[in-house]
Write a protein that holds these residues in place. Structure first.
Motif, PDB file in Angstrom:
ATOM      1  N   LEU A 108       0.811  -1.209   0.000  1.00  9.56           N
ATOM      2  CA  LEU A 108       0.000   0.000   0.000  1.00  9.56           C
ATOM      3  C   LEU A 108       0.851   1.269   0.000  1.00  9.56           C
ATOM      4  O   LEU A 108       0.354   2.349  -0.304  1.00  9.56           O
ATOM      5  CB  LEU A 108      -0.923   0.017   1.224  1.00  9.56           C
ATOM      6  N   LYS A 109       2.128   1.119   0.338  1.00  9.15           N
ATOM      7  CA  LYS A 109       3.019   2.271   0.337  1.00  9.15           C
ATOM      8  C   LYS A 109       3.484   2.559  -1.085  1.00  9.15           C
ATOM      9  O   LYS A 109       4.665   2.461  -1.423  1.00  9.15           O
ATOM     10  CB  LYS A 109       4.226   2.022   1.241  1.00  9.15           C
ATOM     11  N   ARG A 111       2.780   5.435  -3.997  1.00 11.77           N
ATOM     12  CA  ARG A 111       2.150   6.714  -4.320  1.00 11.77           C
ATOM     13  C   ARG A 111       1.396   6.677  -5.645  1.00 11.77           C
ATOM     14  O   ARG A 111       0.569   7.548  -5.915  1.00 11.77           O
ATOM     15  CB  ARG A 111       3.200   7.828  -4.336  1.00 11.77           C
ATOM     16  N   ILE A 113      -0.828   4.611  -6.350  1.00 19.14           N
ATOM     17  CA  ILE A 113      -2.213   4.221  -6.074  1.00 19.14           C
ATOM     18  C   ILE A 113      -3.123   5.440  -6.156  1.00 19.14           C
ATOM     19  O   ILE A 113      -4.153   5.439  -6.841  1.00 19.14           O
ATOM     20  CB  ILE A 113      -2.326   3.550  -4.688  1.00 19.14           C
ATOM     21  N   GLY A 114      -2.758   6.496  -5.435  1.00 19.08           N
ATOM     22  CA  GLY A 114      -3.559   7.715  -5.449  1.00 19.08           C
ATOM     23  C   GLY A 114      -3.635   8.353  -6.813  1.00 19.08           C
ATOM     24  O   GLY A 114      -4.697   8.832  -7.240  1.00 19.08           O
ATOM     25  N   ILE A 117      -5.964   6.311  -9.049  1.00 15.80           N
ATOM     26  CA  ILE A 117      -7.357   6.518  -8.653  1.00 15.80           C
ATOM     27  C   ILE A 117      -7.874   7.814  -9.257  1.00 15.80           C
ATOM     28  O   ILE A 117      -8.984   7.875  -9.798  1.00 15.80           O
ATOM     29  CB  ILE A 117      -7.483   6.553  -7.113  1.00 15.80           C
ATOM     30  N   MET A 153      -8.178   3.887   7.358  1.00 19.57           N
ATOM     31  CA  MET A 153      -6.719   3.866   7.247  1.00 19.57           C
ATOM     32  C   MET A 153      -6.057   4.739   8.302  1.00 19.57           C
ATOM     33  O   MET A 153      -4.966   4.423   8.793  1.00 19.57           O
ATOM     34  CB  MET A 153      -6.300   4.297   5.841  1.00 19.57           C
ATOM     35  N   TYR A 162      -2.397   7.415   4.909  1.00 17.80           N
ATOM     36  CA  TYR A 162      -3.409   7.579   3.858  1.00 17.80           C
ATOM     37  C   TYR A 162      -3.105   8.811   3.012  1.00 17.80           C
ATOM     38  O   TYR A 162      -3.185   8.754   1.773  1.00 17.80           O
ATOM     39  CB  TYR A 162      -4.803   7.708   4.473  1.00 17.80           C
ATOM     40  N   TYR A 165      -0.006   8.141   0.597  1.00 18.79           N
ATOM     41  CA  TYR A 165      -0.008   7.126  -0.450  1.00 18.79           C
ATOM     42  C   TYR A 165      -1.352   6.910  -1.158  1.00 18.79           C
ATOM     43  O   TYR A 165      -1.370   6.673  -2.364  1.00 18.79           O
ATOM     44  CB  TYR A 165       0.453   5.781   0.140  1.00 18.79           C
ATOM     45  N   ILE A 166      -2.445   6.975  -0.442  1.00 15.43           N
ATOM     46  CA  ILE A 166      -3.729   6.574  -1.013  1.00 15.43           C
ATOM     47  C   ILE A 166      -4.570   7.756  -1.476  1.00 15.43           C
ATOM     48  O   ILE A 166      -5.335   7.634  -2.438  1.00 15.43           O
ATOM     49  CB  ILE A 166      -4.539   5.736   0.006  1.00 15.43           C
ATOM     50  N   CYS A 167      -4.471   8.871  -0.810  1.00 20.84           N
ATOM     51  CA  CYS A 167      -5.289  10.040  -1.154  1.00 20.84           C
ATOM     52  C   CYS A 167      -5.150  10.379  -2.637  1.00 20.84           C
ATOM     53  O   CYS A 167      -4.026  10.532  -3.135  1.00 20.84           O
ATOM     54  CB  CYS A 167      -4.885  11.245  -0.313  1.00 20.84           C
TER      55      CYS A 167
END
Length: 497
Positions: A108-109, A111, A113-114, A117, A153, A162, A165-167
């Motif tokens: 999940l680490k 970047r 990913i965000g 998305i 998260m 979050y 990495y995910i935002c």
């Protein structure tokens, strides 16, 4: 820890009467964060309670005021201000404090990913179904879903992982903030004798503000300003615009890719779909022809086939010219492709964030201001007449802002020239490498020049209203009709933008 810093640098915003209060006073910042949180919650609530198109408050709060007006304007000036007052980050700090504080798993680490998305989940959907996310109910569900994921998260993982990495806009704002003219740092003379490291202890992101100056990087700092309340040796300074991009720093792959993908998804796709598709020869462009051809085999229904293929072609073209250009540049400079790609790729930063200001300013005067104002009138049931637009698209003075994309191009070329100093090569080789490495900047420039040529030569399509922005059929793109937002009539909520 320094309780009071008496002599601050002249460029230190914290030492300025008004700006110092706005950016450092914790009571004011708390009120501001609570106000944004209240608007956020009310906007989502209204999306569920009043899900029809007549609810113009939810739409224009999220897609007019927050994005793109506030975020883009602040990123180009003061940096990641929105992240500092973001409702997710604001509440996330308290959730994390009482959470499990686990390390986020390595998978999940990432970047990217965000970024993905945002790129596929927002822009891909936007061009395929232009009005989908902007329907109040869809907006409410979107931000409810994002909020739930964020809160889970925050509770599970430490250090506001979050946001990092995910935002969907976390890496984006981190990258584009480098174009701004501010930076957070500290006074070295005070930090050299510090043993308590209060600024680092106060940081919810587990960062070390005392090291920002030496690294020429603010890491994942969101300008929440918690560190400045813990130690007065923290400084928030005015600097030359994009100064950090002119100097050496550790590159981040995801940041460079965010520049490339956002330039493709916004700057170039909009030039294709919302720009050239307003011209009298809209049906001659490859994305329009591909859409017509595809409709022989695929039933797109209410989807916008032209928008989809404009998005696909802009993305493929952008990635291709960057890869080819950087490959040739790496060979000329006799450097690794990775170093060449990610060192010089930061020159693409101004293309969207600076170049996009022209469209943003045009939109603000021609419809966004009235839409936002009328949205708040509707949302809060105010007894006020409809607010009219500040200007018409036909107003000649608006063309003053048409120069901004060319400023972005020059800015990009300048950054590229400065970053070329990181390579050891002859002047002639650097010039040759510069030409190839600047391929995306040149593509952006060429698109703007070509658009101007097309409209001057062939003119605009007589029945086109902002291109095929809402066009769902691909057979006659130049003649597509979409209802335009007309706030002068007082019916801002009755049509789609």
């Amino acid at each position: 820890m320094v309780e009071f810093k008496e002599n601050r640098d002249r460029n230190d915003i914290y030492g300025m009467p008004v700006l110092g209060f706005l950016f450092k006073n914790q009571a004011f910042l708390m009120v501001l964060k609570l106000a944004v949180l209240a608007l956020f919650i009310y906007g989502v609530y209204m999306g569920f309670a009043d899900p029809g198109k007549e609810n113009i408050f939810t739409r224009h709060l999220f897609w007019g005021l927050f994005w793109s007006l506030f975020i883009v304007v602040t990123l180009t000036t003061f940096g990641r201000i929105f992240c500092g007052i973001c409702p997710h980050g604001f509440l996330g700090k308290y959730i994390t404090k009482f959470g499990l504080k686990k390390d986020m798993p390595n998978f999940l680490k990432n970047r990217f990913i965000g970024i993905f998305i945002l790129f596929f989940g927002w822009w891909g959907v936007y061009y395929l179904a232009p009005g989908f996310w902007k329907v109040p109910l869809a907006t409410a569900w979107l931000f409810t879903g994002i909020t739930l994921v964020a809160f889970v998260m925050y509770y599970l993982y430490k250090d506001m992982s979050y946001c990092k990495y995910i935002c969907p806009i976390g890496t984006l704002t981190k990258a584009y903030a480098k174009v701004s003219f501010t930076e957070l740092g500290t006074y070295k003379e005070d930090c050299s004798s510090c043993k308590t490291l209060d600024c680092a202890v106060a940081c919810p992101y587990n960062l070390n503000p005392f090291s920002f100056d030496n690294k020429n990087s603010m890491d994942d700092c969101t300008l929440c300003m918690d560190c400045s309340s813990a130690c007065d040796a923290v400084a928030f300074r005015f600097i030359k615009p994009s100064r950090t991009l002119f100097e050496k720093f550790k590159f981040n792959k995801a940041e460079v890719w965010s520049f490339i993908l956002i330039t493709a998804a916004i700057s170039l796709t909009m030039s294709f779909h919302h720009g050239l598709n307003r011209s009298a020869i809209a049906d001659e462009f490859i994305w329009s022809k591909t859409a017509v051809f595809s409709q022989q085999y695929i039933d797109f229904g209410t989807w916008d086939a032209i928008g989809l293929f404009a998005f696909i072609y802009a993305t493929i073209l952008s990635i291709s010219v960057v890869y080819i250009g950087m490959f040739v540049a790496s060979k000329v400079l006799k450097a690794s492709f990775e170093k060449t790609f990610y060192t010089l790729g930061y020159a693409f930063a101004p293309l969207f964030i600076i170049g996009g200001l022209a469209h943003l300013i045009h939109s603000f005067f021609t419809h966004n201001y009235a839409e936002i104002a009328n949205g708040f009138i509707y949302g809060f049931g105010l007894e006020a007449g409809p607010v009219e637009n500040l200007a018409s698209r036909r107003d000649a003075w608006l063309h003053i802002f048409d120069v901004i994309p060319y400023i972005a191009v020059l800015w990009g070329y300048l950054i590229l020239a400065k970053r070329m100093k990181s390579f050891k090569a002859t002047k002639m080789k650097k010039i040759i490498a510069f030409v190839f490495a600047s391929s995306l900047i040149t593509l952006y420039l060429s698109t703007n020049l070509y658009s101007a040529y097309v409209f001057k030569t062939y003119g605009a399509a007589k029945s086109s209203h902002h291109g095929s922005h809402g066009n769902h059929g691909a057979t006659t793109p130049a003649k597509s009709k979409t209802p335009a937002m007309k706030c002068q009539s007082g019916k801002c909520g009755a049509s789609m933008k």
